[in-house]
Structure formats: structure tokens, C-alpha cells
Design an enzyme around this catalytic site. Structure first.
Site, short mmCIF file in Angstrom:
data_model
loop_
_atom_site.label_atom_id
_atom_site.label_comp_id
_atom_site.label_asym_id
_atom_site.label_seq_id
_atom_site.Cartn_x
_atom_site.Cartn_y
_atom_site.Cartn_z
N ASP A 4 0.93 -1.50 -0.03
CA ASP A 4 -0.06 0.16 0.01
C ASP A 4 1.05 1.21 0.18
O ASP A 4 2.12 1.00 0.43
CB ASP A 4 -0.88 -0.06 1.12
CG ASP A 4 -0.27 -0.49 2.70
OD1 ASP A 4 0.96 -0.21 2.70
OD2 ASP A 4 -1.12 -0.99 3.41
N HIS A 35 -7.12 -5.31 10.33
CA HIS A 35 -6.82 -5.18 8.75
C HIS A 35 -5.54 -5.69 8.49
O HIS A 35 -4.61 -5.98 9.05
CB HIS A 35 -6.84 -3.38 8.67
CG HIS A 35 -5.49 -2.78 9.25
ND1 HIS A 35 -5.62 -1.26 9.24
CD2 HIS A 35 -4.32 -3.28 9.45
CE1 HIS A 35 -4.45 -0.98 9.85
NE2 HIS A 35 -3.75 -1.98 9.79
N GLU A 54 -9.60 -2.57 5.53
CA GLU A 54 -10.28 -2.27 7.00
C GLU A 54 -11.75 -3.19 7.16
O GLU A 54 -12.17 -3.36 6.25
CB GLU A 54 -10.49 -0.82 7.46
CG GLU A 54 -9.56 0.20 7.06
CD GLU A 54 -8.52 0.20 8.18
OE1 GLU A 54 -8.66 -0.53 9.09
OE2 GLU A 54 -7.34 0.90 7.91
N ASN A 93 -7.05 -3.51 14.57
CA ASN A 93 -8.66 -3.99 14.21
C ASN A 93 -8.52 -5.04 13.11
O ASN A 93 -9.51 -5.29 12.70
CB ASN A 93 -9.15 -2.71 13.59
CG ASN A 93 -8.39 -2.14 12.26
OD1 ASN A 93 -7.77 -2.81 11.82
ND2 ASN A 93 -8.91 -1.15 11.56
P1 PGA Z 1 2.34 -2.19 13.04
O1 PGA Z 1 1.22 -2.03 11.75
O2 PGA Z 1 3.09 -3.11 12.17
O3 PGA Z 1 2.71 -0.61 12.91
O4 PGA Z 1 1.76 -2.71 14.07
C1 PGA Z 1 0.91 -3.48 11.32
C2 PGA Z 1 -0.54 -2.96 10.51
O5 PGA Z 1 -1.18 -1.99 10.63
O6 PGA Z 1 -0.67 -3.86 9.53
#
Ligand code: PGA
Length: 256
Positions: A69, A140, A145, A138
Site C-alpha cells: 500500500d 486489517h 479495514e 482492528n
Molecule cells: P504495525 O502495523 O506493524 O505498525 O503494528 C501493522 C499493520 O497495521 O498492518
């Protein structure tokens, strides 16, 4: 199909194990197609890959990469862009061919066409051999999301107000904070032949348990990985806390 997961003592050990999985892939196929991720979780993995490149000669010269992304509106040299992140933490420190690096453009002329072209380019490259993933608190994956439905293909997503507010601290002016992003869809991710998902820290324990033991639901986008034939989940002890507790309880119940 149940997802296999492995627990490591801490973040460093988990990161070394993740880098080892990637190194096996790259050594088996020099022109591997890797799907890569940003976020705090894979940083240790990238550091270990850089070390393996420097000390063990791990060769990335023919490797192709596709990132999950990118924020819409950010040029690649913006320090908050995912492009900048990848060059800083990995690409700038290994012998990768810049022509073989692919990250969704944050400034496409035509967003829909750019998304379509991204999926086509992945297909033309032969598909992703190994996709590295983190997981959001969450649930995702990429910027897919929780929602009533999931998009399969690479697409534009509006960021939630929570995400926008959380990102605001990285920008000097509010109007610079990205309000949308381009992300691989869950279909793009599910087509990868092998998925390597990492999670570290107690604040991921709940969502990790829901991903692995809960129902497959769009409310936890990562739960769809239960339907993928080859997923490797690497966790540190903190992120595996609830899974390990559930396992202990099942064992006690079996013995009773
Ligand atoms: P993080 O993010 O590695 O900063 O916890 C993971 C994600 O949101 O996929």
C-alpha cells in the site's frame, strides 16, 4: 483448515525467523516475487535481511518486490510515504535493482487505472511467491479495514478518521495528512502462494486469537487467511498470549 502458528520468545527472535523464511525463498528462486509490508512490525525482519545480505551474501539482484500500500497524495521522497520507509529500512541497504521495486504510486494520474495496472503487473510477474504481512489491531491487512464487505482487487480506500488523527502527528500541516490510500485487495493478497504474517506485542494478542480461532468475517479481514492453503504465522510470546492460554485450557479439558 487451521492456521499454523509458531511462538518466539521475543520480537528479535521472531524477526530472525521471519527473515530466515524470506531468505529460504530468495535462495530457492533468485527472481522471487516478494510482497512487502510497512509498519513497525517488519522493521526487525528487514534489519536481519540487511545483515544477511552484508554478512552472508544474500543476493537480491533478481528479486522483484510489490508493496501492499501507499498513501495517496504523497510523493516518494516524503518521509511519511511508504516508499521512503522501504528505501530507508531495506531497499537502500541491499543490492536490489530499483527497476524491480514496485510500490503503488501515491500520485497516479488516473487512480483506477493505476490500481488495475498494479494487479496486472503482479500477474505478469508470475504472481507473488511470498507475501509478508503485519496485522492491524482492528484486524486489517494492508489497508483492508473491517467493513461489511472486502474488496478483492487493488483499490483506493478512504482512511478512517481515527487513522487520519493518529497520523496527524507526523505532519506539520493538517492539510498534508493523507485522507486516502491505495492498497492491494484481499484477493490480491490471497493469490500469493505463501503468506508470512507477523505479530508482536500484547496489544495484538486479542486480534491474533480472533484471526486464528474466530469465524471468517469481514469484521476481522485477516480471518480470511484461514482459507489460504499456506500461511505461516510467527508471533512473539506477548502476541500469542491469548492463543497459548486457550491451548492450555483445551489441554486441561482433554485431560479432565
Ligand atoms: P504495525 O502495523 O506493524 O505498525 O503494528 C501493522 C499493520 O497495521 O498492518
Amino acid at each position: 483448515m487451521s492456521m499454523k502458528w509458531t511462538v518466539y520468545r521475543d520480537y528479535a527472535a521472531m524477526s530472525r525467523a521471519a527473515a530466515a523464511v524470506i531468505a529460504v525463498q530468495v535462495r530457492a528462486k533468485a527472481a522471487s516475487v516478494l510482497g512487502l509490508a510497512t509498519g513497525s512490525t517488519p522493521i526487525g525482519t528487514y534489519q536481519e535481511l540487511v545483515r544477511m545480505h552484508r554478512e552472508d551474501g544474500l543476493d537480491f539482484s533478481l528479486v522483484n518486490t510489490y508493496n501492499l500500500d501507499e498513501y495517496l497524495g504523497l510523493p516518494p521522497d516524503n518521509p511519511q510515504s511508504y516508499s521512503h520507509f522501504m528505501w530507508h529500512h531495506l531497499f537502500g541497504q541491499i543490492n536490489i535493482d530499483p527497476e524491480r521495486v514496485h510500490i503503488p504510486s501515491g500520485q497516479p494520474e488516473d487512480v483506477n487505472r493505476a490500481c488495475r495496472d498494479y494487479d496486472r503487473a503482479i500477474e505478469a510477474a508470475g504472481g507473488i511467491d511470498l507475501q509478508l504481512l503485519g496485522i492491524g489491531r482492528n484486524g486489517h491487512i494492508g489497508f483492508n479495514e473491517p467493513d461489511f464487505y472486502l474488496r478483492t482487487e487493488t483499490h483506493l480506500v478512504a482512511l478512517t478518521e481515527d487513522t487520519i488523527a493518529a497520523n496527524a502527528r507526523f505532519f506539520s500541516r493538517p492539510e498534508e495528512v493523507p485522507r486516502s490510500a491505495i492498497t492491494m485487495g484481499v484477493g490480491t493478497i490471497m493469490k500469493a502462494r505463501h503468506i508470512l504474517l507477523l505479530a508482536s506485542g500484547a496489544d495484538k494478542a486479542d486480534v491474533v486469537a480472533r484471526m486464528i480461532e474466530g469465524p471468517v468475517t469481514t469484521e476481522v479481514p485477516a480471518s480470511i487467511l484461514q482459507m489460504h492453503p499456506q500461511v505461516t504465522v510467527l508471533l512473539d510470546e506477548a502476541a500469542a498470549g491469548i492463543l497459548m492460554e486457550d491451548e492450555r485450557r483445551r489441554r486441561r479439558e482433554d485431560q479432565a
